[in-house]
Scaffold this motif. Structure first.
Motif, PDB file in Angstrom:
ATOM      1  N   LEU A  53       0.829  -1.214   0.000  1.00 17.27           N
ATOM      2  CA  LEU A  53       0.000   0.000   0.000  1.00 17.27           C
ATOM      3  C   LEU A  53       0.860   1.259   0.000  1.00 17.27           C
ATOM      4  O   LEU A  53       0.529   2.247  -0.668  1.00 17.27           O
ATOM      5  N   LYS A  54       1.969   1.234   0.739  1.00 15.30           N
ATOM      6  CA  LYS A  54       2.867   2.401   0.793  1.00 15.30           C
ATOM      7  C   LYS A  54       3.511   2.678  -0.557  1.00 15.30           C
ATOM      8  O   LYS A  54       3.784   3.826  -0.892  1.00 15.30           O
ATOM      9  N   ARG A  55       3.755   1.619  -1.343  1.00  5.96           N
ATOM     10  CA  ARG A  55       4.364   1.783  -2.673  1.00  5.96           C
ATOM     11  C   ARG A  55       3.376   2.365  -3.680  1.00  5.96           C
ATOM     12  O   ARG A  55       3.771   2.856  -4.727  1.00  5.96           O
ATOM     13  N   LYS A  56       2.079   2.262  -3.389  1.00  5.12           N
ATOM     14  CA  LYS A  56       1.026   2.739  -4.285  1.00  5.12           C
ATOM     15  C   LYS A  56       1.217   2.222  -5.719  1.00  5.12           C
ATOM     16  O   LYS A  56       1.394   2.998  -6.656  1.00  5.12           O
ATOM     17  N   PRO A  57       1.133   0.885  -5.888  1.00  3.90           N
ATOM     18  CA  PRO A  57       1.377   0.320  -7.225  1.00  3.90           C
ATOM     19  C   PRO A  57       0.242   0.543  -8.224  1.00  3.90           C
ATOM     20  O   PRO A  57       0.437   0.336  -9.427  1.00  3.90           O
ATOM     21  N   PHE A  58      -0.920   0.970  -7.728  1.00  6.74           N
ATOM     22  CA  PHE A  58      -2.069   1.124  -8.617  1.00  6.74           C
ATOM     23  C   PHE A  58      -2.744   2.474  -8.422  1.00  6.74           C
ATOM     24  O   PHE A  58      -2.744   3.040  -7.342  1.00  6.74           O
ATOM     25  N   GLU A  59      -3.356   2.924  -9.504  1.00 10.21           N
ATOM     26  CA  GLU A  59      -4.282   4.049  -9.423  1.00 10.21           C
ATOM     27  C   GLU A  59      -5.646   3.443  -9.113  1.00 10.21           C
ATOM     28  O   GLU A  59      -6.090   2.530  -9.803  1.00 10.21           O
ATOM     29  N   ILE A  60      -6.289   3.943  -8.068  1.00 12.79           N
ATOM     30  CA  ILE A  60      -7.598   3.421  -7.687  1.00 12.79           C
ATOM     31  C   ILE A  60      -8.675   4.251  -8.375  1.00 12.79           C
ATOM     32  O   ILE A  60      -8.651   5.480  -8.323  1.00 12.79           O
ATOM     33  N   ARG A  61      -9.595   3.570  -9.000  1.00 10.84           N
ATOM     34  CA  ARG A  61     -10.743   4.231  -9.625  1.00 10.84           C
ATOM     35  C   ARG A  61     -12.019   3.557  -9.121  1.00 10.84           C
ATOM     36  O   ARG A  61     -12.013   2.391  -8.763  1.00 10.84           O
ATOM     37  N   TRP A  62     -13.084   4.315  -9.147  1.00 11.26           N
ATOM     38  CA  TRP A  62     -14.403   3.829  -8.718  1.00 11.26           C
ATOM     39  C   TRP A  62     -15.366   3.891  -9.887  1.00 11.26           C
ATOM     40  O   TRP A  62     -15.495   4.941 -10.535  1.00 11.26           O
ATOM     41  N   ASN A  63     -16.020   2.794 -10.160  1.00 12.66           N
ATOM     42  CA  ASN A  63     -17.150   2.772 -11.091  1.00 12.66           C
ATOM     43  C   ASN A  63     -16.816   3.220 -12.509  1.00 12.66           C
ATOM     44  O   ASN A  63     -17.687   3.701 -13.218  1.00 12.66           O
ATOM     45  N   THR A  64     -15.572   3.060 -12.938  1.00 12.75           N
ATOM     46  CA  THR A  64     -15.236   3.462 -14.312  1.00 12.75           C
ATOM     47  C   THR A  64     -15.228   2.275 -15.271  1.00 12.75           C
ATOM     48  O   THR A  64     -15.241   2.473 -16.483  1.00 12.75           O
ATOM     49  N   ALA A  65     -15.196   1.055 -14.724  1.00 15.19           N
ATOM     50  CA  ALA A  65     -15.121  -0.135 -15.578  1.00 15.19           C
ATOM     51  C   ALA A  65     -15.889  -1.279 -14.910  1.00 15.19           C
ATOM     52  O   ALA A  65     -15.366  -2.388 -14.763  1.00 15.19           O
ATOM     53  N   PHE A  66     -17.115  -1.001 -14.524  1.00 13.33           N
ATOM     54  CA  PHE A  66     -17.900  -1.982 -13.774  1.00 13.33           C
ATOM     55  C   PHE A  66     -18.017  -3.308 -14.525  1.00 13.33           C
ATOM     56  O   PHE A  66     -17.731  -4.379 -13.990  1.00 13.33           O
ATOM     57  N   ARG A  67     -18.441  -3.242 -15.774  1.00 13.27           N
ATOM     58  CA  ARG A  67     -18.597  -4.466 -16.579  1.00 13.27           C
ATOM     59  C   ARG A  67     -17.264  -5.217 -16.681  1.00 13.27           C
ATOM     60  O   ARG A  67     -17.220  -6.438 -16.548  1.00 13.27           O
ATOM     61  N   GLU A  68     -16.176  -4.498 -16.898  1.00  9.09           N
ATOM     62  CA  GLU A  68     -14.866  -5.129 -17.027  1.00  9.09           C
ATOM     63  C   GLU A  68     -14.454  -5.811 -15.724  1.00  9.09           C
ATOM     64  O   GLU A  68     -13.832  -6.882 -15.746  1.00  9.09           O
ATOM     65  N   VAL A  69     -14.787  -5.209 -14.593  1.00  8.16           N
ATOM     66  CA  VAL A  69     -14.497  -5.852 -13.308  1.00  8.16           C
ATOM     67  C   VAL A  69     -15.293  -7.150 -13.195  1.00  8.16           C
ATOM     68  O   VAL A  69     -14.753  -8.198 -12.817  1.00  8.16           O
ATOM     69  N   MET A  70     -16.566  -7.109 -13.532  1.00  6.12           N
ATOM     70  CA  MET A  70     -17.365  -8.333 -13.485  1.00  6.12           C
ATOM     71  C   MET A  70     -16.784  -9.402 -14.414  1.00  6.12           C
ATOM     72  O   MET A  70     -16.705 -10.575 -14.037  1.00  6.12           O
ATOM     73  N   LEU A  71     -16.368  -9.005 -15.596  1.00  8.60           N
ATOM     74  CA  LEU A  71     -15.787  -9.965 -16.526  1.00  8.60           C
ATOM     75  C   LEU A  71     -14.467 -10.523 -15.994  1.00  8.60           C
ATOM     76  O   LEU A  71     -14.173 -11.712 -16.164  1.00  8.60           O
ATOM     77  N   GLY A  72     -13.679  -9.679 -15.321  1.00  7.60           N
ATOM     78  CA  GLY A  72     -12.456 -10.157 -14.680  1.00  7.60           C
ATOM     79  C   GLY A  72     -12.766 -11.177 -13.598  1.00  7.60           C
ATOM     80  O   GLY A  72     -12.079 -12.196 -13.460  1.00  7.60           O
ATOM     81  N   CYS A  73     -13.819 -10.918 -12.821  1.00  9.66           N
ATOM     82  CA  CYS A  73     -14.234 -11.861 -11.778  1.00  9.66           C
ATOM     83  C   CYS A  73     -14.746 -13.169 -12.372  1.00  9.66           C
ATOM     84  O   CYS A  73     -14.580 -14.237 -11.782  1.00  9.66           O
ATOM     85  N   ALA A  74     -15.357 -13.092 -13.542  1.00  4.65           N
ATOM     86  CA  ALA A  74     -15.926 -14.281 -14.186  1.00  4.65           C
ATOM     87  C   ALA A  74     -14.885 -15.112 -14.929  1.00  4.65           C
ATOM     88  O   ALA A  74     -15.148 -16.263 -15.269  1.00  4.65           O
ATOM     89  N   ALA A  75     -13.702 -14.547 -15.157  1.00  3.85           N
ATOM     90  CA  ALA A  75     -12.676 -15.219 -15.962  1.00  3.85           C
ATOM     91  C   ALA A  75     -11.925 -16.264 -15.138  1.00  3.85           C
ATOM     92  O   ALA A  75     -10.765 -16.095 -14.789  1.00  3.85           O
TER      93      ALA A  75
END
Length: 189
Positions: A53-75
């Protein structure tokens, strides 16, 4: 495409029931033991994740790719996310009742989670990671946001070893329903 009507989904969550697809059918579940993540000081961030968490390896976004997140979960080899579930939750998202937390880097979407929101409660549906710690960082981010919003219940459906490292615990169905009603009554829309 047939979907589960949003009002049916929201009422089900308010009653402690959720759907999953299995072999082309939508099945409804109310587990005997329900998994929860604490939103108080019992929430635990594992030591190695604190470093990440201290390294901050990712940019956090909310609700910008909902369908893609679901598809990632389904893969994955076995999934309960079929077309009906996908479209039903995307509809809930369009109505403002389902949300995604996303971890992005220069290579794209690397992980995240999605779930359903009711006043006072959040119902985590699924998470995925393409890079180390992405889903874990999404969960920590979600917990921070829920705390800020005064949400008191974070439902994970079933408890897993992955979630116990964060302080996850189980309640009996009866105790879960008491906690759920208390959470829902604690907030006004």
């Amino acid at each position: 495409m047939k979907i589960i009507p949003p009002e049916i989904l929201l009422e089900a969550y308010a009653r402690g029931v959720f759907p999953m697809a299995e072999k082309g059918e939508i099945l409804w579940f109310s587990p005997e033991h329900r998994g929860l993540i604490p939103l108080d000081d019992r929430f635990h961030i594992p030591h190695g994740l604190t470093k990440s968490l201290k390294r901050k390896p990712f940019e956090i976004r909310w609700n910008t790719a909902f369908r893609e997140v679901m598809l990632g979960c389904a893969a994955r080899e076995e999934t309960w996310i079929d077309e009906v579930i996908l479209e039903s939750y995307c509809t809930l998202h369009d109505l403002g009742h389902a949300h995604s937390v996303e971890c992005w880097d220069a290579d794209g979407l690397q992980g995240g989670l999605y779930g359903v929101s009711l006043p006072g409660a959040f119902f985590g549906e699924s998470m995925f990671s393409r890079k180390t710690d992405a889903s874990k960082i999404a969960l920590v981010t979600l917990v921070d946001r829920l705390r800020e919003q005064g949400v008191t219940l974070l439902d994970t459906q079933w408890m897993t070893d992955h979630l116990t490292q964060f302080g996850g615990y189980e309640l009996s169905r009866k105790d879960y329903h008491v906690a759920l009603q208390k959470a829902l009554a604690s907030r006004v829309e």
